[in-house]
Write a protein that holds these residues in place. Sequence first.
Motif, PDB file in Angstrom:
ATOM      1  N   GLN A 221       0.935  -1.106   0.045  1.00  0.00           N
ATOM      2  CA  GLN A 221      -0.138   0.215   0.060  1.00  0.00           C
ATOM      3  C   GLN A 221       1.021   1.272   0.077  1.00  0.00           C
ATOM      4  O   GLN A 221       1.775   1.354  -0.768  1.00  0.00           O
ATOM      5  CB  GLN A 221      -0.783  -0.173   1.223  1.00  0.00           C
ATOM      6  N   GLU A 222       0.529   2.079   0.868  1.00  0.00           N
ATOM      7  CA  GLU A 222       1.276   3.610   0.836  1.00  0.00           C
ATOM      8  C   GLU A 222       2.613   3.299   1.495  1.00  0.00           C
ATOM      9  O   GLU A 222       3.466   4.399   1.573  1.00  0.00           O
ATOM     10  CB  GLU A 222       0.444   4.672   1.310  1.00  0.00           C
ATOM     11  N   LEU A 223       2.912   2.372   2.289  1.00  0.00           N
ATOM     12  CA  LEU A 223       4.123   2.259   3.120  1.00  0.00           C
ATOM     13  C   LEU A 223       5.473   2.517   2.539  1.00  0.00           C
ATOM     14  O   LEU A 223       6.275   3.302   2.940  1.00  0.00           O
ATOM     15  CB  LEU A 223       4.201   1.134   4.083  1.00  0.00           C
ATOM     16  N   PRO A 224       5.682   1.920   1.298  1.00  0.00           N
ATOM     17  CA  PRO A 224       6.978   2.217   0.425  1.00  0.00           C
ATOM     18  C   PRO A 224       7.306   3.741   0.409  1.00  0.00           C
ATOM     19  O   PRO A 224       8.375   3.978   0.410  1.00  0.00           O
ATOM     20  CB  PRO A 224       6.719   1.336  -0.834  1.00  0.00           C
ATOM     21  N   HIS A 225       6.272   4.310  -0.067  1.00  0.00           N
ATOM     22  CA  HIS A 225       6.086   5.608  -0.224  1.00  0.00           C
ATOM     23  C   HIS A 225       6.870   6.575   1.219  1.00  0.00           C
ATOM     24  O   HIS A 225       7.323   7.731   0.856  1.00  0.00           O
ATOM     25  CB  HIS A 225       5.220   6.490  -0.911  1.00  0.00           C
ATOM     26  N   SER A 226       6.519   6.162   2.124  1.00  0.00           N
ATOM     27  CA  SER A 226       6.779   6.657   3.528  1.00  0.00           C
ATOM     28  C   SER A 226       8.106   6.369   4.059  1.00  0.00           C
ATOM     29  O   SER A 226       8.259   6.824   5.191  1.00  0.00           O
ATOM     30  CB  SER A 226       5.744   6.276   4.429  1.00  0.00           C
ATOM     31  N   ILE A 227       8.800   5.678   3.331  1.00  0.00           N
ATOM     32  CA  ILE A 227       9.905   5.108   3.872  1.00  0.00           C
ATOM     33  C   ILE A 227      11.225   5.902   3.365  1.00  0.00           C
ATOM     34  O   ILE A 227      11.428   6.019   1.946  1.00  0.00           O
ATOM     35  CB  ILE A 227      10.373   3.575   3.606  1.00  0.00           C
ATOM     36  N   HIS A 228      12.149   6.119   4.375  1.00  0.00           N
ATOM     37  CA  HIS A 228      13.353   6.883   3.940  1.00  0.00           C
ATOM     38  C   HIS A 228      14.432   6.015   4.829  1.00  0.00           C
ATOM     39  O   HIS A 228      14.392   5.887   5.810  1.00  0.00           O
ATOM     40  CB  HIS A 228      13.545   8.019   4.134  1.00  0.00           C
ATOM     41  N   CYS A 229      15.391   5.687   4.055  1.00  0.00           N
ATOM     42  CA  CYS A 229      16.771   5.084   4.663  1.00  0.00           C
ATOM     43  C   CYS A 229      18.147   5.889   4.573  1.00  0.00           C
ATOM     44  O   CYS A 229      18.378   6.499   3.554  1.00  0.00           O
ATOM     45  CB  CYS A 229      16.678   3.796   3.982  1.00  0.00           C
ATOM     46  N   ARG A 230      18.592   5.928   5.443  1.00  0.00           N
ATOM     47  CA  ARG A 230      19.997   6.435   5.745  1.00  0.00           C
ATOM     48  C   ARG A 230      21.020   5.814   6.940  1.00  0.00           C
ATOM     49  O   ARG A 230      20.521   5.313   7.559  1.00  0.00           O
ATOM     50  CB  ARG A 230      19.984   8.040   6.044  1.00  0.00           C
ATOM     51  N   VAL A 231      22.143   5.823   6.288  1.00  0.00           N
ATOM     52  CA  VAL A 231      23.248   5.353   7.258  1.00  0.00           C
ATOM     53  C   VAL A 231      23.827   6.413   8.287  1.00  0.00           C
ATOM     54  O   VAL A 231      24.165   7.466   7.710  1.00  0.00           O
ATOM     55  CB  VAL A 231      24.237   4.920   6.202  1.00  0.00           C
ATOM     56  N   THR A 232      23.625   5.933   9.525  1.00  0.00           N
ATOM     57  CA  THR A 232      23.793   6.861  10.653  1.00  0.00           C
ATOM     58  C   THR A 232      25.388   6.427  11.176  1.00  0.00           C
ATOM     59  O   THR A 232      25.820   7.474  12.053  1.00  0.00           O
ATOM     60  CB  THR A 232      22.835   6.648  11.830  1.00  0.00           C
ATOM     61  N   GLU A 233      25.740   5.300  10.883  1.00  0.00           N
ATOM     62  CA  GLU A 233      27.174   4.829  11.410  1.00  0.00           C
ATOM     63  C   GLU A 233      27.731   4.044  10.358  1.00  0.00           C
ATOM     64  O   GLU A 233      27.135   2.996   9.844  1.00  0.00           O
ATOM     65  CB  GLU A 233      26.770   4.177  12.639  1.00  0.00           C
ATOM     66  N   PHE A 234      29.125   4.347   9.961  1.00  0.00           N
ATOM     67  CA  PHE A 234      29.844   3.609   9.061  1.00  0.00           C
ATOM     68  C   PHE A 234      31.208   3.427   9.663  1.00  0.00           C
ATOM     69  O   PHE A 234      32.085   4.334   9.539  1.00  0.00           O
ATOM     70  CB  PHE A 234      29.814   4.235   7.738  1.00  0.00           C
ATOM     71  N   ALA A 235      31.480   2.336  10.292  1.00  0.00           N
ATOM     72  CA  ALA A 235      32.585   2.078  10.770  1.00  0.00           C
ATOM     73  C   ALA A 235      32.866   0.615  10.115  1.00  0.00           C
ATOM     74  O   ALA A 235      32.591  -0.414  11.140  1.00  0.00           O
ATOM     75  CB  ALA A 235      32.858   2.096  12.339  1.00  0.00           C
ATOM     76  N   TRP A 236      33.350   0.128   9.188  1.00  0.00           N
ATOM     77  CA  TRP A 236      33.390  -1.010   8.579  1.00  0.00           C
ATOM     78  C   TRP A 236      34.047  -1.897   9.635  1.00  0.00           C
ATOM     79  O   TRP A 236      35.197  -1.672   9.992  1.00  0.00           O
ATOM     80  CB  TRP A 236      33.968  -0.979   7.233  1.00  0.00           C
ATOM     81  N   PRO A 237      33.579  -3.028   9.783  1.00  0.00           N
ATOM     82  CA  PRO A 237      32.401  -3.578   8.935  1.00  0.00           C
ATOM     83  C   PRO A 237      30.854  -3.332   9.636  1.00  0.00           C
ATOM     84  O   PRO A 237      29.907  -3.924   9.171  1.00  0.00           O
ATOM     85  CB  PRO A 237      32.648  -5.312   9.206  1.00  0.00           C
TER      86      PRO A 237
END
Length: 301
Positions: A221-237
């Motif tokens: 339904q409408e949920l995919p449009h309401s999703i935003h993803c972002r990386v908040t921590e990147f210390a590989w791995p």
Amino acid sequence: MTRSGLVSILGRPNVGKSTLLNQIVGTKVSITASTPHTTRQAIRGVVTENGVQVIFIDTPGLHRAKTSLGGRLNETARAASDGVDVVVAMVEATSAIGPGDRLAISTMLQHARGEHAAIPLVLVNKMDKVAREKVAQQLLNVSDAVAEVATAMGQPQLIDVVEYFPVSARTGEGAAALLAYLQNLMPEGPYLFPEDEVSDVPEAMWIAELVREQLVRKTKQELPHSIHCRVTEFAWPHVTVEILVERDSQKGMVIGKGGQLLKDVGIAARRQLPEGCYLELRVSVEPGWQKRNDALDRFGY
């Protein structure tokens, strides 16, 4: 002397732009899903061979915007065609030429005029889904649509400039001929990207997009449009991806019963990342972010 140039790909949502980009580049550089507006940024895929570099720009689907996000996605698609060498409008062999297709055609023609005009090209995608007679008919239909739009724009001279190609982004049929044609159009000049580079997507953005791809595929339904993803921590791995939704009720939908949906998303995304990656997913609420310019600015739209 090497040659290089830019090719933007326009079209309404779900017409197959990202699938075509992945097919031509030969690896996954843009996420795909059956849900409209999966692509939200201008994604570049690079093909370098035989002294020619072609930079393809995958764009968000052109549509009648209902939110601030939708308006910005349209702006991103149009801006991605500024200064390119070839501008492509993609339509489907399986559907009638509709308003979204005409918007893509109009945008293509707008960039095919003036001093630094791009070469216009129309692709009829999904030729594998219908009989050859239907593909031929759709080529005629879209040719008529181009003539109508060009005439309405007061630019009838553009009608005979447009070239047409049938392709199947899914199977790759017609993709080699298309690439060869585009390579011949690239102007002389140095490579714009290193010879071994296939995309300009930063690693952190790519990981966030892989997570969003799985969420789009697994929610409805409408949920995919309401999703935003972002990386908040990147210390590989170790990588932490924050999943933002617009309402508290959507948070539970993303997590799923007993956390199963979120677990499945993490497993599917991790399979596409280098071995040893520890991917942590967190879900937060950003109220009404699609309609808030301050949030869209922060998220880079």
